[in-house]
Design a protein around this motif. Structure first.
Motif, PDB file in Angstrom:
ATOM      1  N   ASN A   6       0.938  -1.164  -0.130  1.00  0.00           N
ATOM      2  CA  ASN A   6       0.085  -0.037   0.068  1.00  0.00           C
ATOM      3  C   ASN A   6       0.826   1.312  -0.192  1.00  0.00           C
ATOM      4  O   ASN A   6       2.060   1.157   0.024  1.00  0.00           O
ATOM      5  N   GLU A   7       0.216   2.374  -0.051  1.00  0.00           N
ATOM      6  CA  GLU A   7       0.935   3.658   0.153  1.00  0.00           C
ATOM      7  C   GLU A   7       0.148   4.338   1.398  1.00  0.00           C
ATOM      8  O   GLU A   7       0.323   5.664   1.122  1.00  0.00           O
ATOM      9  N   VAL A   8      -0.042   3.685   2.211  1.00  0.00           N
ATOM     10  CA  VAL A   8      -0.720   4.327   3.449  1.00  0.00           C
ATOM     11  C   VAL A   8       0.200   5.028   4.215  1.00  0.00           C
ATOM     12  O   VAL A   8       1.374   4.899   4.168  1.00  0.00           O
ATOM     13  N   PHE A   9      -0.135   5.807   5.309  1.00  0.00           N
ATOM     14  CA  PHE A   9       0.626   6.420   6.225  1.00  0.00           C
ATOM     15  C   PHE A   9       1.985   5.516   6.679  1.00  0.00           C
ATOM     16  O   PHE A   9       1.613   4.676   7.323  1.00  0.00           O
ATOM     17  N   GLY A  10       3.106   5.905   6.279  1.00  0.00           N
ATOM     18  CA  GLY A  10       4.245   5.239   6.855  1.00  0.00           C
ATOM     19  C   GLY A  10       4.751   3.892   5.903  1.00  0.00           C
ATOM     20  O   GLY A  10       5.455   3.561   6.099  1.00  0.00           O
ATOM     21  N   GLY A  11       3.700   3.788   5.035  1.00  0.00           N
ATOM     22  CA  GLY A  11       3.668   2.439   4.306  1.00  0.00           C
ATOM     23  C   GLY A  11       3.810   1.201   4.937  1.00  0.00           C
ATOM     24  O   GLY A  11       4.077   0.299   4.320  1.00  0.00           O
ATOM     25  N   ILE A  12       3.162   1.071   6.100  1.00  0.00           N
ATOM     26  CA  ILE A  12       3.274  -0.047   6.969  1.00  0.00           C
ATOM     27  C   ILE A  12       2.309  -0.654   7.448  1.00  0.00           C
ATOM     28  O   ILE A  12       1.169   0.092   7.727  1.00  0.00           O
ATOM     29  N   GLU A  13       2.005  -2.011   7.217  1.00  0.00           N
ATOM     30  CA  GLU A  13       0.755  -2.451   7.612  1.00  0.00           C
ATOM     31  C   GLU A  13       0.837  -3.206   8.957  1.00  0.00           C
ATOM     32  O   GLU A  13       1.933  -4.016   9.159  1.00  0.00           O
ATOM     33  N   THR A 147       5.233   9.836 -10.908  1.00  0.00           N
ATOM     34  CA  THR A 147       3.742   9.992 -10.721  1.00  0.00           C
ATOM     35  C   THR A 147       3.064   9.262  -9.749  1.00  0.00           C
ATOM     36  O   THR A 147       1.672   9.145  -9.313  1.00  0.00           O
ATOM     37  N   LYS A 148       4.066   8.335  -8.978  1.00  0.00           N
ATOM     38  CA  LYS A 148       3.332   7.719  -7.887  1.00  0.00           C
ATOM     39  C   LYS A 148       3.685   8.667  -6.622  1.00  0.00           C
ATOM     40  O   LYS A 148       4.690   9.144  -6.339  1.00  0.00           O
ATOM     41  N   SER A 149       2.637   8.494  -5.963  1.00  0.00           N
ATOM     42  CA  SER A 149       2.338   9.236  -4.599  1.00  0.00           C
ATOM     43  C   SER A 149       3.045   8.456  -3.490  1.00  0.00           C
ATOM     44  O   SER A 149       2.893   7.145  -3.321  1.00  0.00           O
ATOM     45  N   VAL A 150       3.369   9.086  -2.393  1.00  0.00           N
ATOM     46  CA  VAL A 150       3.822   8.897  -1.183  1.00  0.00           C
ATOM     47  C   VAL A 150       2.942   9.404  -0.152  1.00  0.00           C
ATOM     48  O   VAL A 150       2.694  10.504  -0.286  1.00  0.00           O
ATOM     49  N   THR A 151       2.435   8.598   0.749  1.00  0.00           N
ATOM     50  CA  THR A 151       1.389   9.208   1.744  1.00  0.00           C
ATOM     51  C   THR A 151       2.238   9.677   2.834  1.00  0.00           C
ATOM     52  O   THR A 151       2.901   9.042   3.625  1.00  0.00           O
ATOM     53  N   LEU A 152       1.914  11.073   3.121  1.00  0.00           N
ATOM     54  CA  LEU A 152       2.586  11.728   4.170  1.00  0.00           C
ATOM     55  C   LEU A 152       1.951  11.758   5.291  1.00  0.00           C
ATOM     56  O   LEU A 152       2.363  12.201   6.239  1.00  0.00           O
ATOM     57  N   TYR A 153       0.528  11.636   5.181  1.00  0.00           N
ATOM     58  CA  TYR A 153      -0.242  11.778   6.118  1.00  0.00           C
ATOM     59  C   TYR A 153      -1.553  11.289   5.980  1.00  0.00           C
ATOM     60  O   TYR A 153      -2.097  11.187   4.943  1.00  0.00           O
ATOM     61  N   ARG A 154      -2.278  10.528   6.988  1.00  0.00           N
ATOM     62  CA  ARG A 154      -3.472   9.878   6.532  1.00  0.00           C
ATOM     63  C   ARG A 154      -4.407   9.702   7.863  1.00  0.00           C
ATOM     64  O   ARG A 154      -5.475   9.362   7.667  1.00  0.00           O
ATOM     65  N   HIS A 155      -4.119  10.260   8.915  1.00  0.00           N
ATOM     66  CA  HIS A 155      -4.987   9.813  10.025  1.00  0.00           C
ATOM     67  C   HIS A 155      -5.437  11.000  10.762  1.00  0.00           C
ATOM     68  O   HIS A 155      -5.035  11.583  11.942  1.00  0.00           O
ATOM     69  N   MET A 156      -6.665  11.578  10.364  1.00  0.00           N
ATOM     70  CA  MET A 156      -7.455  12.341  10.895  1.00  0.00           C
ATOM     71  C   MET A 156      -8.971  12.084  10.241  1.00  0.00           C
ATOM     72  O   MET A 156      -9.474  12.024   8.994  1.00  0.00           O
ATOM     73  N   THR A 378      12.230  -1.960  -0.525  1.00  0.00           N
ATOM     74  CA  THR A 378      11.433  -1.067  -1.174  1.00  0.00           C
ATOM     75  C   THR A 378      11.803   0.148  -0.213  1.00  0.00           C
ATOM     76  O   THR A 378      11.350   0.297   0.938  1.00  0.00           O
ATOM     77  N   TYR A 379      12.059   1.392  -1.005  1.00  0.00           N
ATOM     78  CA  TYR A 379      12.429   2.373  -0.173  1.00  0.00           C
ATOM     79  C   TYR A 379      11.625   3.563  -0.567  1.00  0.00           C
ATOM     80  O   TYR A 379      11.252   4.017  -1.550  1.00  0.00           O
ATOM     81  N   THR A 380      11.132   4.325   0.607  1.00  0.00           N
ATOM     82  CA  THR A 380      10.311   5.556   0.484  1.00  0.00           C
ATOM     83  C   THR A 380      11.369   6.630   1.162  1.00  0.00           C
ATOM     84  O   THR A 380      11.085   7.956   0.979  1.00  0.00           O
ATOM     85  N   GLY A 381      11.926   6.219   2.002  1.00  0.00           N
ATOM     86  CA  GLY A 381      12.789   7.382   2.972  1.00  0.00           C
ATOM     87  C   GLY A 381      11.733   7.758   4.017  1.00  0.00           C
ATOM     88  O   GLY A 381      10.707   7.289   4.395  1.00  0.00           O
ATOM     89  N   LEU A 382      12.429   8.973   4.759  1.00  0.00           N
ATOM     90  CA  LEU A 382      11.418   9.517   5.635  1.00  0.00           C
ATOM     91  C   LEU A 382      10.102  10.240   5.048  1.00  0.00           C
ATOM     92  O   LEU A 382      10.187  11.077   4.183  1.00  0.00           O
ATOM     93  N   THR A 383       8.930   9.678   5.507  1.00  0.00           N
ATOM     94  CA  THR A 383       7.820  10.070   4.756  1.00  0.00           C
ATOM     95  C   THR A 383       6.688  10.720   5.609  1.00  0.00           C
ATOM     96  O   THR A 383       5.960  11.454   5.280  1.00  0.00           O
ATOM     97  N   THR A 384       6.911  10.911   7.037  1.00  0.00           N
ATOM     98  CA  THR A 384       5.977  11.647   7.777  1.00  0.00           C
ATOM     99  C   THR A 384       6.672  11.924   9.308  1.00  0.00           C
ATOM    100  O   THR A 384       7.586  11.292   9.814  1.00  0.00           O
ATOM    101  N   MET A 385       6.415  12.888   9.920  1.00  0.00           N
ATOM    102  CA  MET A 385       6.730  13.518  11.202  1.00  0.00           C
ATOM    103  C   MET A 385       5.466  13.520  11.924  1.00  0.00           C
ATOM    104  O   MET A 385       5.392  13.956  13.281  1.00  0.00           O
TER     105      MET A 385
END
Length: 415
Positions: A6-13, A147-156, A378-385
């Motif tokens: 997935n591309e969800v917050f943090g990319g972690i299931e 063109t691929k998105s990275v989820t930087l935030y998803r939880h509100m 699979t690398y995304t790097g730091l994606t959210t603070m």
């Protein structure tokens, strides 16, 4: 169990590193005292969500933050970020099972810069979302040329209805987290008790070698090495808060979530802070590392984060609780969460400026390691603070805290 790509917050299931599985195996092997495995599921009634008119994701608004307010049929969103992306998009994702991917909900956005931060602002009007229902606010980032998105935030969580927008919170979860903060701020759990760089308080959890099952003792030479690397990682920061942020960012950039060990209930994952740090900094090849990439699960993330904090003089402790699950990319709410009382996640608190600052380094990145696959890293790097120093409202969107890991009191110390 298949972990969704997935591309969800943090990319972690986060589905599910169950405490009972990990500890039952450990007790059978003589690795841990039975009391550790006997921690029962906590009775947790999440209740129904209630409405708020405003929301802040972070305690310290001087840094990365998501700020939202509602006014009738419009929702105002502000995203302040130190992360650099070519394009940012505000979107919404339905909480319904099998819902489509997040869709953009704000076309007229502005961007300004201040003190090294980019500040994006936009308004979600009543026409932006066609169907009434509950949604998560999602912020997507696009890197240059991709063109691929990275989820930087998803939880509100918020609700769209004929009368307009409402921000939602689960008051029972917020109350539980507030009670945790009050109880574990007592003198028994004073910051002075969480300075030990030899990690005796958590050694039964984080210092076991997954192959030999033996305790990997911290030695003076290992502690010296960790301190030297922690000094490098936090270089340039003069405050404890700044050093803590750098440690969180280092974890997000350089570590990968171990999907295979996750699927096996945590078995086989390497948690030992010294080895994970050594392998990453020196690009050593090992059972869980290659060319500076290191795979572990949430306990490993929490263990190294806490140890690096202690190594630079910041008291830190490992806490545990439940993280809301998102099986197969379904954005669940607490109402849909089947077992919110089960312990399945570990993160960190650090004592800074007279308070415990929460941080979940596992959530800082979408980096993933799938050992044995054609493309294991699979690398995304730091994606959210978002989960560095979150407000209790932000933390309670996804986490409910049950206790502190401290074997000096026999096992996990909980309510």
């Amino acid at each position: 169990m298949k972990v969704s790509d997935n591309e969800v917050f943090g990319g972690i299931e986060y589905e599910k590193l169950i405490l009972a599985v990990l500890c039952a195996a450990a007790v059978t092997a003589g690795m841990m005292p039975a009391a550790f495995a006997a921690v029962p599921p906590t009775t947790m009634k999440v209740g129904s969500p209630s409405a708020m008119t405003s929301f802040n994701s972070t305690q310290n608004e001087s840094f990365d933050n998501v700020k939202v307010s509602v006014d009738g049929d419009q929702m105002n969103v502000e995203f302040k970020t130190s992360l650099k992306f070519q394009e940012i998009k505000f979107a919404a994702r339905s909480v319904k099972k099998n819902a489509p991917s997040a869709r953009g909900v704000c076309r007229d956005m502005t961007m300004t810069t201040k003190n090294g931060y980019r500040i994006y602002k936009g308004t979600v009007n009543k026409y932006a979302i066609a169907d009434n229902g509950q949604y998560y606010l999602v912020i997507l980032g696009y890197r240059k040329g991709s063109t691929k998105s990275v989820t930087l935030y998803r939880h509100m969580l918020f609700k769209k209805s004929d009368s307009g927008y409402k921000i939602l919170k689960y008051s029972n979860v917020v109350d539980r987290n507030n009670k945790f903060t009050k109880k574990f701020s007592a003198s028994k759990y004073a910051a002075s008790k969480y300075k030990d760089v030899y990690m005796k308080d958590v050694q039964m959890l984080v210092l076991r070698d997954p192959k030999t099952k033996k305790l990997s003792k911290m030695t003076p030479s290992r502690v010296k090495y960790i301190k030297s690397q922690a000094k490098k990682i936090t270089a340039g920061s003069t405050t404890k808060y700044g050093k803590d942020r750098k440690i969180y960012q280092y974890m997000g950039r350089n570590f990968y979530y171990d999907n295979v060990s996750h699927e096996n209930g945590g078995n086989g994952a390497l948690f030992i802070p010294y080895l994970n740090l050594l392998h990453q900094q020196n690009k050593k090849k090992s059972m869980n590392s290659s060319n500076g990439r290191v795979g572990t699960v949430c306990i490993g993330y929490a263990a190294l984060n806490a140890e690096l904090c202690r190594a630079v003089g910041i008291p830190a402790r490992i806490v545990y609780g439940h993280h809301i699950s998102n099986p197969h990319n379904w954005y669940r709410t607490w109402t849909a969460e089947p077992k919110p009382g089960v312990t399945d996640h570990w993160w960190v608190e650090a004592w800074i400026n007279g308070r415990w600052v929460a941080m979940d380094p596992t959530a800082a990145t979408g980096n993933k390691w799938s050992k044995g696959s054609d493309h294991p890293w699979t690398y995304t790097g730091l994606t959210t603070m978002a989960y560095f120093d979150p407000t209790v409202e932000q933390l309670s969107q996804t986490h409910v805290t049950y206790g502190v890991v401290d074997f000096r009191y026999g096992d996990f110390s909980d309510f």
